[in-house]
Scaffold this motif. Sequence first.
Motif, PDB file in Angstrom:
ATOM      1  N   THR A  73       0.826  -1.208   0.000  1.00  0.00           N
ATOM      2  CA  THR A  73       0.000   0.000   0.000  1.00  0.00           C
ATOM      3  C   THR A  73       0.862   1.261   0.000  1.00  0.00           C
ATOM      4  OG1 THR A  73      -0.158   0.444   2.390  1.00  0.00           O
ATOM      5  CG2 THR A  73      -1.620  -1.273   1.505  1.00  0.00           C
ATOM      6  N   ALA A  84      -0.103   3.529   2.216  1.00  0.00           N
ATOM      7  CA  ALA A  84      -0.476   4.048   3.534  1.00  0.00           C
ATOM      8  C   ALA A  84       0.760   4.452   4.328  1.00  0.00           C
ATOM      9  CB  ALA A  84      -1.277   3.005   4.305  1.00  0.00           C
ATOM     10  N   TYR A 130      -3.386   1.401  11.149  1.00  0.00           N
ATOM     11  CA  TYR A 130      -3.248   0.305  10.181  1.00  0.00           C
ATOM     12  C   TYR A 130      -4.167  -0.841  10.569  1.00  0.00           C
ATOM     13  CZ  TYR A 130       0.851   2.826   8.652  1.00  0.00           C
ATOM     14  OH  TYR A 130       1.684   3.810   8.182  1.00  0.00           O
ATOM     15  N   ILE A 134      -1.697  11.678   4.657  1.00  0.00           N
ATOM     16  CA  ILE A 134      -2.417  10.625   3.939  1.00  0.00           C
ATOM     17  C   ILE A 134      -2.176  10.792   2.443  1.00  0.00           C
ATOM     18  CG2 ILE A 134      -4.685   9.604   3.497  1.00  0.00           C
ATOM     19  CD1 ILE A 134      -5.553  10.992   6.197  1.00  0.00           C
ATOM     20  N   GLU A 135      -1.764   9.717   1.794  1.00  0.00           N
ATOM     21  CA  GLU A 135      -1.566   9.765   0.345  1.00  0.00           C
ATOM     22  C   GLU A 135      -2.909  10.087  -0.298  1.00  0.00           C
ATOM     23  OE1 GLU A 135      -1.183   9.055  -3.681  1.00  0.00           O
ATOM     24  OE2 GLU A 135      -2.441   7.736  -2.468  1.00  0.00           O
ATOM     25  N   SER A 188      -4.697   9.460  -2.825  1.00  0.00           N
ATOM     26  CA  SER A 188      -5.641   8.504  -3.419  1.00  0.00           C
ATOM     27  C   SER A 188      -6.276   7.582  -2.386  1.00  0.00           C
ATOM     28  CB  SER A 188      -4.942   7.657  -4.497  1.00  0.00           C
ATOM     29  OG  SER A 188      -4.018   6.765  -3.910  1.00  0.00           O
ATOM     30  N   ASN A 189      -5.889   7.711  -1.125  1.00  0.00           N
ATOM     31  CA  ASN A 189      -6.412   6.850  -0.069  1.00  0.00           C
ATOM     32  C   ASN A 189      -7.749   7.414   0.435  1.00  0.00           C
ATOM     33  OD1 ASN A 189      -6.918   5.257   2.188  1.00  0.00           O
ATOM     34  ND2 ASN A 189      -4.783   5.265   2.878  1.00  0.00           N
ATOM     35  N   SER A 213      -9.186   6.422   3.979  1.00  0.00           N
ATOM     36  CA  SER A 213      -8.547   7.095   5.111  1.00  0.00           C
ATOM     37  C   SER A 213      -8.934   8.571   5.172  1.00  0.00           C
ATOM     38  CB  SER A 213      -7.029   6.946   5.026  1.00  0.00           C
ATOM     39  OG  SER A 213      -6.420   7.420   6.205  1.00  0.00           O
TER      40      SER A 213
END
Length: 161
Positions: free
Chosen positions: A25, A27, A85, A119-120, A122-123, A126
């Motif tokens: 991921t 994440a 997580y 937070i990335e 595209s997540n 989240s």
Amino acid sequence: MKIRLAVIEDIPSILVIYNEAVANTVATFDTVPRTLEQQEEWFAQHGDAYPVMVAEYNGIIAGWSSLNRYSDRQAYARTSELSLYIHPDYRGQGIGRQLLEVMLREGKEAGLHTVLSRIEESNEASLHLHRAYGFETVGTMREVGVKFGRLLNVVLMQKML
């Protein structure tokens, strides 16, 4: 589901969950799995002010969350960064919500004032979870990471406790 403070015996399960996220991921921006020794050192850096919580389901650690020191500079002592997580077998079952709710309460009780999350972009799961608990976007860091051959943007979110 039981949410509780993590103990040293939980570190191997925490490590399995984290290393799965490293391998599969965005994440985490770690690209090399951690060793047990590294995870033990990480755990030792936490304590009353920066708790680590686990979600236990039928004796299995299904997820974990921690509040981490944001900076070693003293003026940031009441600011933390959130980690959260979930084991892939337990995602989408509301465990993240339960962990986040407890973690925010624990952070407030510990005297923390601000929680940050990176937070990335595209997540979506989240990002949605954080918004649902009152986190606000305070900025986007463009192309700050590279993982799986992609340049990645990071959304910085913040919640005042």
